[in-house]
Design a protein around this motif. Structure first.
Motif, PDB file in Angstrom:
ATOM      1  N   LEU A 364       0.947  -1.329  -0.474  1.00 52.49           N
ATOM      2  CA  LEU A 364      -0.188  -0.479   0.080  1.00 52.49           C
ATOM      3  C   LEU A 364       1.166   0.930  -0.155  1.00 52.49           C
ATOM      4  CD1 LEU A 364      -2.993  -1.181   2.238  1.00 52.49           C
ATOM      5  CD2 LEU A 364      -2.799  -0.742  -0.086  1.00 52.49           C
ATOM      6  N   PRO A 365      -0.072   2.347  -0.563  1.00 47.57           N
ATOM      7  CA  PRO A 365       1.202   3.506  -0.213  1.00 47.57           C
ATOM      8  C   PRO A 365       1.538   4.244   0.922  1.00 47.57           C
ATOM      9  CG  PRO A 365      -0.849   3.753  -0.962  1.00 47.57           C
ATOM     10  CD  PRO A 365      -1.002   2.547  -1.263  1.00 47.57           C
ATOM     11  N   ARG A 366       1.180   3.446   2.094  1.00 47.62           N
ATOM     12  CA  ARG A 366       1.048   3.742   3.267  1.00 47.62           C
ATOM     13  C   ARG A 366       1.093   2.693   4.371  1.00 47.62           C
ATOM     14  NH1 ARG A 366      -3.995   7.698   3.977  1.00 47.62           N
ATOM     15  NH2 ARG A 366      -2.312   8.903   2.054  1.00 47.62           N
ATOM     16  N   CYS A 384      -6.803   0.555   7.374  1.00 46.93           N
ATOM     17  CA  CYS A 384      -6.700   1.808   8.185  1.00 46.93           C
ATOM     18  C   CYS A 384      -5.322   2.153   7.457  1.00 46.93           C
ATOM     19  CB  CYS A 384      -7.517   2.001   9.369  1.00 46.93           C
ATOM     20  SG  CYS A 384      -9.307   1.976   9.835  1.00 46.93           S
ATOM     21  N   ALA A 385      -5.423   2.753   6.907  1.00 45.65           N
ATOM     22  CA  ALA A 385      -4.169   3.683   6.054  1.00 45.65           C
ATOM     23  C   ALA A 385      -4.075   5.004   6.077  1.00 45.65           C
ATOM     24  CB  ALA A 385      -3.485   3.309   5.291  1.00 45.65           C
ATOM     25  N   ALA A 386      -3.759   5.399   7.802  1.00 45.68           N
ATOM     26  CA  ALA A 386      -3.442   7.374   8.448  1.00 45.68           C
ATOM     27  C   ALA A 386      -4.768   8.021   7.674  1.00 45.68           C
ATOM     28  CB  ALA A 386      -2.510   8.044   7.494  1.00 45.68           C
ATOM     29  N   ASP A 387      -5.038   8.629   6.743  1.00 48.84           N
ATOM     30  CA  ASP A 387      -6.492   8.745   6.794  1.00 48.84           C
ATOM     31  C   ASP A 387      -7.734   8.946   5.595  1.00 48.84           C
ATOM     32  OD1 ASP A 387      -5.352   9.898   4.132  1.00 48.84           O
ATOM     33  OD2 ASP A 387      -6.288  12.045   3.712  1.00 48.84           O
ATOM     34  N   ALA A 388      -7.231   6.884   5.134  1.00 52.45           N
ATOM     35  CA  ALA A 388      -7.602   6.693   4.051  1.00 52.45           C
ATOM     36  C   ALA A 388      -7.737   5.416   4.501  1.00 52.45           C
ATOM     37  CB  ALA A 388      -6.777   6.290   2.762  1.00 52.45           C
TER      38      ALA A 388
END
Length: 402
Positions: A364-366, A384-388
């Protein structure tokens, strides 16, 4: 019978089809003979330009280039016709995903905005579920469908009853207030287990200690600023980290693991049969002396509510890099799906089989803070990845309640 006459249009069409077929045959032969370096590669997290996400992105490729099988057994868990999808972006720091079987929705925490969100399965829309969650982090639903939440701000674990009332399950241990309860799971016997590191003892995700406390030793942080409720009712001083169990019958809070036994406990889950406890040991939290945890997954055998035979289950090393594990869940086959932070190209989700071998990962990108299985069939992985919020349909199902 005389031979059938072909019209001019038929001759042209037939000739065109014949030439097209011959051309396609040459393309296939050329592709078969071409070295792999000359074949097209679909965009992924690590390509330049990188893969695009969201509703404006072009149609995704199959198989998904960011679903990586390290061991052939992972192919039995990954559904080949599914892509990793960006389901929603919003909030600040998403945590604590928990699936409500009765409500058919996913609950999320935003630890920074102090809100909880509801993702509806049928429409994919997200709305505010609770506008003041006191910086809640981990969530789970018990066997009766009641929501259990860990609150950083109030430094407690609460359960929302069916009549809408809030019951405090734990807010102190041996007379001392808790730190910032982080993750929570329910054992098959009804016991509620949660970790209590100090990651939420900060201005951003909760509130620091009162002046002189471990998380505010110099007394410079204005711990009562815009926090009259937490300053009056919540804990004021950080204590050692623990993994706790709440007895389902008496409500007693008992320490299962101390900070000396496992530093900086974070995410936790059980094996499908409830006989093994897995706990992630993360880095040092606010106000904690020393290096903190070892950023590994630890396993314990459960015997009469006690955790014994502690051992390292997985070291979270990938291509020579130490990943930062956070939250995890087990599937019905006993595999662990663990969210992890790290360098771009390595961060995302790593999957371990019951023997502790990494068998696959999702790029994933984060980094991923936490994840869970949900959907009507419990075969959708929510990440869940930061705000995404990312999703992936898988060929397995989540074990446990959420």
């Amino acid at each position: 019978m005389p031979p059938a006459r072909l019209s001019r249009r038929g001759l042209i069409l037939g000739g065109a089809m014949g030439m097209a077929g011959a051309a396609m045959a040459r393309v296939r032969m050329a592709a078969a003979d071409a070295p792999a370096s000359l074949l097209a590669h679909p965009p992924s997290v690590v390509t330049d330009p990188p893969r695009q996400w969201g509703p404006q992105a072009p149609p995704p490729y199959l198989p998904d280039p960011d679903i990586i099988a390290i061991d052939p057994s992972f192919s039995n868990l990954a559904y080949g016709n599914a892509n990793i999808r960006l389901a929603w972006r919003g909030g600040d720091w998403l945590e604590g995903p928990a699936w409500s079987t009765q409500g058919r929705f996913l609950l999320l925490s935003d630890t920074i905005r102090a809100q909880q969100y509801r993702y509806l399965w049928e429409t994919g829309t997200v709305s505010v579920f609770r506008d003041q969650s006191y910086n809640s982090n981990g969530n789970t639903f018990d066997a009766e469908g009641r929501l259990i939440s860990c609150e950083h701000g109030m430094r407690r674990v609460v359960r929302w009853e069916h009549d809408g009332s809030c019951r405090v399950l734990a807010d102190r241990y041996q007379g001392a207030p808790l730190n910032s309860p982080n993750d929570v799971v329910v054992h098959p016997d009804g016991g509620i287990w949660f970790t209590d590191p100090g990651y939420g003892d900060t201005i951003v995700e909760g509130h620091p200690d009162a002046p002189g406390g471990r998380a505010n030793r110099m007394g410079r942080e204005l711990w009562t600023k815009d926090g009259e409720i937490v300053a009056r009712f919540a804990g004021h001083a950080r204590q050692d980290d623990h993994v706790f169990r709440i007895d389902p019958r008496t409500g007693d809070v008992r320490a299962v693991l101390t900070q000396q036994q496992l530093a900086s406990p974070n995410g936790l889950c059980f094996s499908p049969d409830g006989t093994i406890l897995y706990v992630i040991s993360s880095g040092a939290g606010p106000g904690q002396n020393g290096p903190g945890g070892d950023q590994r997954i630890h396993a314990y055998d459960l015997m009469d509510g006690a955790a014994r035979n502690g051992r390292v289950f997985a070291d979270m090393m990938l291509d020579g890099h130490q990943l930062g594990p956070d939250g995890m869940r087990a599937d019905i086959f006993g595999n662990l799906w663990c969210g992890a932070g790290g360098p771009l190209g390595l961060c995302g989700v790593v999957v371990y089989n019951p023997a502790g071998h990494m068998i696959g990962r999702l790029r994933l990108p984060r980094g991923v803070s936490n994840l869970t299985f949900g959907g009507p069939k419990r075969d959708t992985l929510f990440m869940c990845a930061a705000d995404a919020l990312f999703t992936l349909v898988v060929n397995t199902q989540g074990a446990g309640l959420s």
